[in-house]
Motif scaffolding. Structure first.
Motif, PDB file in Angstrom:
ATOM      1  N   VAL A 145       0.856  -1.194   0.000  1.00  0.00           N
ATOM      2  CA  VAL A 145       0.000   0.000   0.000  1.00  0.00           C
ATOM      3  C   VAL A 145       0.890   1.242   0.000  1.00  0.00           C
ATOM      4  O   VAL A 145       1.540   1.543   0.983  1.00  0.00           O
ATOM      5  N   GLY A 146       0.917   1.944  -1.110  1.00  0.00           N
ATOM      6  CA  GLY A 146       1.743   3.143  -1.216  1.00  0.00           C
ATOM      7  C   GLY A 146       3.126   2.874  -1.736  1.00  0.00           C
ATOM      8  O   GLY A 146       3.710   3.700  -2.429  1.00  0.00           O
ATOM      9  N   GLY A 147       3.690   1.719  -1.361  1.00  0.00           N
ATOM     10  CA  GLY A 147       4.976   1.310  -1.915  1.00  0.00           C
ATOM     11  C   GLY A 147       6.210   1.925  -1.285  1.00  0.00           C
ATOM     12  O   GLY A 147       7.338   1.587  -1.672  1.00  0.00           O
ATOM     13  N   ASN A 148       6.044   2.816  -0.303  1.00  0.00           N
ATOM     14  CA  ASN A 148       7.190   3.469   0.311  1.00  0.00           C
ATOM     15  C   ASN A 148       7.397   2.904   1.709  1.00  0.00           C
ATOM     16  O   ASN A 148       6.650   3.206   2.632  1.00  0.00           O
ATOM     17  N   THR A 149       8.410   2.083   1.881  1.00  0.00           N
ATOM     18  CA  THR A 149       8.659   1.451   3.177  1.00  0.00           C
ATOM     19  C   THR A 149       9.712   2.182   4.001  1.00  0.00           C
ATOM     20  O   THR A 149      10.026   1.757   5.114  1.00  0.00           O
ATOM     21  N   LYS A 150      10.254   3.276   3.471  1.00  0.00           N
ATOM     22  CA  LYS A 150      11.344   3.976   4.153  1.00  0.00           C
ATOM     23  C   LYS A 150      10.947   5.344   4.689  1.00  0.00           C
ATOM     24  O   LYS A 150      11.444   5.787   5.721  1.00  0.00           O
ATOM     25  N   GLU A 151      10.055   6.033   3.978  1.00  0.00           N
ATOM     26  CA  GLU A 151       9.698   7.398   4.374  1.00  0.00           C
ATOM     27  C   GLU A 151       8.224   7.511   4.710  1.00  0.00           C
ATOM     28  O   GLU A 151       7.388   6.897   4.057  1.00  0.00           O
ATOM     29  N   ARG A 152       7.922   8.302   5.729  1.00  0.00           N
ATOM     30  CA  ARG A 152       6.530   8.572   6.065  1.00  0.00           C
ATOM     31  C   ARG A 152       6.112   9.858   5.351  1.00  0.00           C
ATOM     32  O   ARG A 152       5.869  10.901   5.964  1.00  0.00           O
ATOM     33  N   THR A 153       6.014   9.782   4.032  1.00  0.00           N
ATOM     34  CA  THR A 153       5.618  10.946   3.252  1.00  0.00           C
ATOM     35  C   THR A 153       4.115  11.176   3.364  1.00  0.00           C
ATOM     36  O   THR A 153       3.358  10.287   3.759  1.00  0.00           O
ATOM     37  N   MET A 161      -4.002   5.454   5.091  1.00  0.00           N
ATOM     38  CA  MET A 161      -5.246   5.839   5.767  1.00  0.00           C
ATOM     39  C   MET A 161      -6.467   5.494   4.922  1.00  0.00           C
ATOM     40  O   MET A 161      -7.550   5.245   5.455  1.00  0.00           O
ATOM     41  N   GLY A 162      -6.295   5.459   3.616  1.00  0.00           N
ATOM     42  CA  GLY A 162      -7.405   5.126   2.733  1.00  0.00           C
ATOM     43  C   GLY A 162      -7.649   3.636   2.595  1.00  0.00           C
ATOM     44  O   GLY A 162      -8.659   3.225   2.009  1.00  0.00           O
ATOM     45  N   ALA A 163      -6.722   2.809   3.120  1.00  0.00           N
ATOM     46  CA  ALA A 163      -6.836   1.361   2.930  1.00  0.00           C
ATOM     47  C   ALA A 163      -7.258   0.617   4.194  1.00  0.00           C
ATOM     48  O   ALA A 163      -7.391  -0.608   4.172  1.00  0.00           O
ATOM     49  N   VAL A 164      -7.464   1.351   5.309  1.00  0.00           N
ATOM     50  CA  VAL A 164      -7.911   0.713   6.551  1.00  0.00           C
ATOM     51  C   VAL A 164      -9.396   0.989   6.759  1.00  0.00           C
ATOM     52  O   VAL A 164     -10.066   1.568   5.922  1.00  0.00           O
TER      53      VAL A 164
END
Length: 256
Positions: A145-153, A161-164
């Motif tokens: 989900v989102g694909g970014n595992t390093k940064e909290r952009t 937030m849209g996937a929970v």
């Protein structure tokens, strides 16, 4: 030939459904007292409730233990697929990412509790082939989900937030297969959905006078009321909250 088989008493759950119990009737003005007065619970019904709704008219001492399951067990396998006993089948229904609303919202991530509400429930029906499913989406994996595992952009957080939350989706069985059906009641409730408070909590000191709250997260377990509403249960919500002055977050998570 005389039938000597004992008459099996319906479970408490089915008695409640048969009465089409209403929320107002069960809760009343004082929840505990009203429930005790409204529900005609006999001792046998209390026993049934304690026995997960099972009938109690038959003496359990006369029942022999089940020695075999109602299916033939499967052998261990390393096949990369769902393996079921003979006579059972499966299909994928309402997977993550499937668009299912008129405005293009998608089914959330990581399904947990799933509720099955017959589409004709409020009219007294019990359809087993047409229903509204409520699906809890407990948490997300940033890799998918989102694909970014390093940064909290900002973009990554918005995707998560849209996937929970919860999905409400109509499904119907046709020709032996289940499918998602377009319906005006199909909707997503996510971490940003505005939710109106009702009942005693509305405007109370416990919610600092609020009448609206935003979003739901950590939706794990759940349940269904006899009058046809969903109970969705949040867990580990402290892990979603960033510390701020006076929140108590740091004290809750202090080591030692």
């Amino acid at each position: 030939m005389t039938n000597t088989q004992a008459k099996v008493e319906p479970s408490l759950w089915h008695r409640l459904l048969d009465r089409q119990l209403t929320r107002r009737g069960a809760l009343g003005t004082v929840a505990g007292t009203a429930a005790a007065l409204t529900l005609p619970i006999k001792f046998s019904e209390a026993q049934a409730a304690a026995n997960n709704g099972g009938p109690v008219a038959v003496d359990p001492k006369t029942l022999g233990p089940r020695t075999l399951p109602p299916f033939r067990a499967i052998e261990p396998t390393n096949a990369d697929t769902m393996t079921l006993p003979s006579g059972y089948r499966w299909q994928v229904l309402a997977p993550w990412g499937e668009s299912f609303t008129a405005d293009g919202r998608e089914i959330g991530f990581n399904h947990d509790f799933v509720g099955f509400f017959p589409v004709d429930l409020l009219e007294g029906g019990r359809s087993s082939t047409d229903a509204l499913l409520t699906i809890n989406h407990e948490y997300v994996n940033a890799l998918f989900v989102g694909g970014n595992t390093k940064e909290r952009t900002r973009e990554q957080i918005a995707a998560e937030m849209g996937a929970v939350g919860v999905s409400v989706v109509r499904v119907r069985r046709e020709g032996g297969q289940w499918k998602v059906v377009p319906d005006a009641r199909n909707r997503r409730i996510d971490a940003l959905t505005e939710i109106e408070l009702t009942g005693p909590a509305r405007g109370s000191a416990a919610v600092k006078g609020a009448t609206m709250v935003k979003g739901t997260v950590g939706n794990c377990s759940g349940g269904q009321t006899p009058w046809g509403t969903l109970l969705t249960c949040e867990e580990n919500v402290d892990g979603y909250t960033k510390a701020w002055a006076g929140s108590g977050y740091e004290a809750l998570h202090r080591a030692g």
